[in-house]
Design an enzyme around this catalytic site. Structure first.
Site, PDB file in Angstrom:
ATOM      1  N   GLY A 137     -13.235  -3.619  -0.126  1.00 19.72           N
ATOM      2  CA  GLY A 137     -14.612  -3.113  -0.040  1.00 19.72           C
ATOM      3  C   GLY A 137     -14.954  -2.138  -1.154  1.00 19.72           C
ATOM      4  O   GLY A 137     -16.029  -2.218  -1.759  1.00 19.72           O
ATOM      5  N   GLY A 189      -9.821  -9.234  -2.000  1.00 21.21           N
ATOM      6  CA  GLY A 189      -8.722  -9.847  -1.253  1.00 21.21           C
ATOM      7  C   GLY A 189      -8.304 -11.215  -1.755  1.00 21.21           C
ATOM      8  O   GLY A 189      -7.152 -11.438  -2.128  1.00 21.21           O
ATOM      9  N   LYS A 237     -19.889 -17.459  -0.975  1.00 20.97           N
ATOM     10  CA  LYS A 237     -21.340 -17.335  -0.786  1.00 20.97           C
ATOM     11  C   LYS A 237     -22.014 -16.353  -1.727  1.00 20.97           C
ATOM     12  O   LYS A 237     -21.443 -15.320  -2.073  1.00 20.97           O
ATOM     13  CB  LYS A 237     -21.600 -16.865   0.647  1.00 20.97           C
ATOM     14  N   ARG A 249       0.826  -1.218   0.000  1.00 17.72           N
ATOM     15  CA  ARG A 249       0.000   0.000   0.000  1.00 17.72           C
ATOM     16  C   ARG A 249       0.858   1.264   0.000  1.00 17.72           C
ATOM     17  O   ARG A 249       0.505   2.258  -0.637  1.00 17.72           O
ATOM     18  CB  ARG A 249      -0.942  -0.010   1.200  1.00 17.72           C
TER      19      ARG A 249
HETATM   20  P1  AMP Z   1     -15.022 -14.903  -1.031  1.00 15.81           P
HETATM   21  O1  AMP Z   1     -14.324 -14.284   0.138  1.00 15.81           O
HETATM   22  O2  AMP Z   1     -16.504 -14.850  -0.936  1.00 15.81           O
HETATM   23  O3  AMP Z   1     -14.485 -14.411  -2.356  1.00 15.81           O
HETATM   24  O4  AMP Z   1     -14.714 -16.461  -0.943  1.00 15.81           O
HETATM   25  C1  AMP Z   1     -13.435 -16.990  -1.140  1.00 15.81           C
HETATM   26  C2  AMP Z   1     -13.370 -18.331  -0.482  1.00 15.81           C
HETATM   27  O5  AMP Z   1     -14.290 -19.216  -1.082  1.00 15.81           O
HETATM   28  C3  AMP Z   1     -12.028 -18.991  -0.631  1.00 15.81           C
HETATM   29  O6  AMP Z   1     -11.460 -19.102   0.645  1.00 15.81           O
HETATM   30  C4  AMP Z   1     -12.330 -20.359  -1.225  1.00 15.81           C
HETATM   31  O7  AMP Z   1     -11.610 -21.394  -0.612  1.00 15.81           O
HETATM   32  C5  AMP Z   1     -13.796 -20.526  -0.941  1.00 15.81           C
HETATM   33  N1  AMP Z   1     -14.429 -21.442  -1.893  1.00 15.81           N
HETATM   34  C6  AMP Z   1     -14.405 -21.373  -3.225  1.00 15.81           C
HETATM   35  N2  AMP Z   1     -15.058 -22.409  -3.763  1.00 15.81           N
HETATM   36  C7  AMP Z   1     -15.504 -23.166  -2.761  1.00 15.81           C
HETATM   37  C8  AMP Z   1     -16.260 -24.393  -2.686  1.00 15.81           C
HETATM   38  N3  AMP Z   1     -16.680 -25.005  -3.792  1.00 15.81           N
HETATM   39  N4  AMP Z   1     -16.547 -24.876  -1.471  1.00 15.81           N
HETATM   40  C9  AMP Z   1     -16.115 -24.237  -0.370  1.00 15.81           C
HETATM   41  N5  AMP Z   1     -15.403 -23.091  -0.359  1.00 15.81           N
HETATM   42  C10 AMP Z   1     -15.095 -22.572  -1.549  1.00 15.81           C
END
Ligand code: AMP
Length: 398
Positions: free
Chosen positions: A379, A356, A199, A38
């Site tokens: 964010g 991130g 999610k 940064r």
């Molecule tokens: P996010 O912070 O929402 O971008 O989520 C990223 C996280 O999602 C990472 O730590 C991945 O390991 C997890 N992830 C991606 N695909 C899957 C999956 N099929 N099942 C469980 N976790 C997952």
């Protein structure tokens, strides 16, 4: 995007320039900076202004002291880290307003650099209190915002100051806004978006915005399971938000109406355990065993994603296609990332990525350097993908 002024438009010599930067760097336990990325990002703005003879007064927050003086969240130790990166002396003042700040600013000569203490030690910062903004403005003639990553917050140092002083985008802010403009503002079509991650619930606004703007939306990661389940596919023990089935269906309907193709995985890598080296197999998404979890997109899906990237002129990416931190579930993300990097390098694609986990996935793939732009703003990048106006950016454009 509304216009904004940049350092090209600034007559900085002899002026006191308040520069909002992001110095919220990770620290080691011994109080040294563990990752200076940064600081490196804002260094060009600092040195350019200093070279032009400005008195460069840096404003930043550090951590979440919530309006109180918390010694562990002092920017004091960061002044030396900034000095190390820019290769010049950086003075420090123990308050960002009041006599301590005023005295330190009075002592400055043209070209000097001064860092003021954590703006969040005052309640007025996060409240965007006009009186606090006025107290900050008392130490400057001009205002430069170089902290895109804080631009989704309407705080005194990110928004209020722009109402009080002539305002300019710093070089990093400028670069970020120009890259984002190429990604979703006025992109070259066809535009493909890849959205992955854990999610759906954290990315509903983002998906809703993207389906109205892009030609194809690739959904990957855990969130793809929610879409598959909503479609009636059995996803076994996979991470899945069954309660969001209706939301997933709405997103698919909106996409159909807007002419946006939704690309879901056709095959998947499944395992019974969520750990490195777990026994895994590749199955069609129609044949996920009841006791298994989908942890990555399969090879057919990756081929399809690469075809879409190959057809696109612009790619916007947030979120991994699988559990990329754990082998062998990193494959889809790594392969798609490397392909997008190669397409970009060959001049066939503008690729903008951020968030991130996405940054670490692209780094892991060795792909980040070849992307057109990788945003380290978490964010703010997501809110931009959601189509929201960022207060700090809007204030510069006013
Ligand atoms: P996010 O912070 O929402 O971008 O989520 C990223 C996280 O999602 C990472 O730590 C991945 O390991 C997890 N992830 C991606 N695909 C899957 C999956 N099929 N099942 C469980 N976790 C997952």
């Amino acid at each position: 995007m509304p216009g904004f002024r940049t350092l090209d438009d600034i007559d900085a010599s002899g002026k006191r320039v308040l520069v909002r930067v992001d110095l919220n760097v990770p620290m080691n336990e011994d109080g040294t900076v563990s990752d200076a990325t940064r600081i490196e990002r804002v260094a060009p703005t600092i040195t350019e202004l200093s070279d032009k003879g400005a008195r460069v007064v840096l404003l930043a927050h550090f951590g979440r002291p919530k309006g109180a003086v918390v010694p562990e969240m002092s920017l004091g130790p960061i002044a030396q880290a900034v000095a190390d990166v820019v290769g010049r002396d950086v003075a420090f003042a123990e308050d960002c307003i009041g006599p301590a700040a005023a005295k330190a600013v009075e002592r400055m000569k043209d070209g000097d650099i001064l860092l003021l203490e954590n703006t969040r030690f005052h309640k007025g910062e996060e409240k965007n209190d006009p009186e606090f903004a006025k107290a900050l403005a008392a130490n400057g003639d001009l205002y430069v915002n170089d902290a895109f990553s804080a631009a989704h917050r309407a705080h005194a140092s990110t928004e209020g100051l722009a109402r009080l002083l002539p305002s300019f985008a710093g070089r990093t802010m400028q670069e970020e806004l120009e890259a984002l403009e190429k990604g979703l503002g006025k992109p070259q079509k066809p535009v493909v978006a890849i959205v992955g991650g854990a999610k759906v619930s954290t990315k509903i606004d983002l998906l809703m915005n993207l389906v109205t703007k892009v030609d194809a939306l690739v959904i990957g990661g855990g969130m793809a399971n929610t879409f598959l389940a909503a479609r009636g596919t059995n996803v076994g023990k996979s991470l899945c938000e069954h309660d969001l089935a209706a939301t997933a269906k709405t997103i698919m309907t909106e996409a159909a109406q807007a002419g946006c193709a939704i690309i879901l995985p056709a095959d998947a890598v499944v395992a019974r355990e969520f750990k490195a080296g777990a026994a895994s197999e590749t199955v069609s998404v129609e044949n996920v065993p009841a006791d298994a979890m989908i942890l990555d997109a399969g090879p057919q899906s990756v081929t399809r994603i690469k075809e879409w990237i190959g057809r696109a002129n612009t790619l916007v990416w947030n979120g991994p296609l699988g559990a990329f931190e754990i082998e062998p579930f990193d494959k889809a993300t790594m392969e798609a990332a490397r392909f997008a990097a190669a397409e970009t390098k060959a001049g066939n694609l503008v690729s903008v990525a951020g968030g991130g986990d996405t940054v670490s996935a692209l780094n892991q793939a060795g792909a980040a350097d070849d992307f057109s732009y990788v945003s380290t703003a978490g964010g703010a990048f997501l809110e931009w993908m959601e189509g929201k106006e960022l207060p700090g950016v809007a204030a510069l454009s006013r």
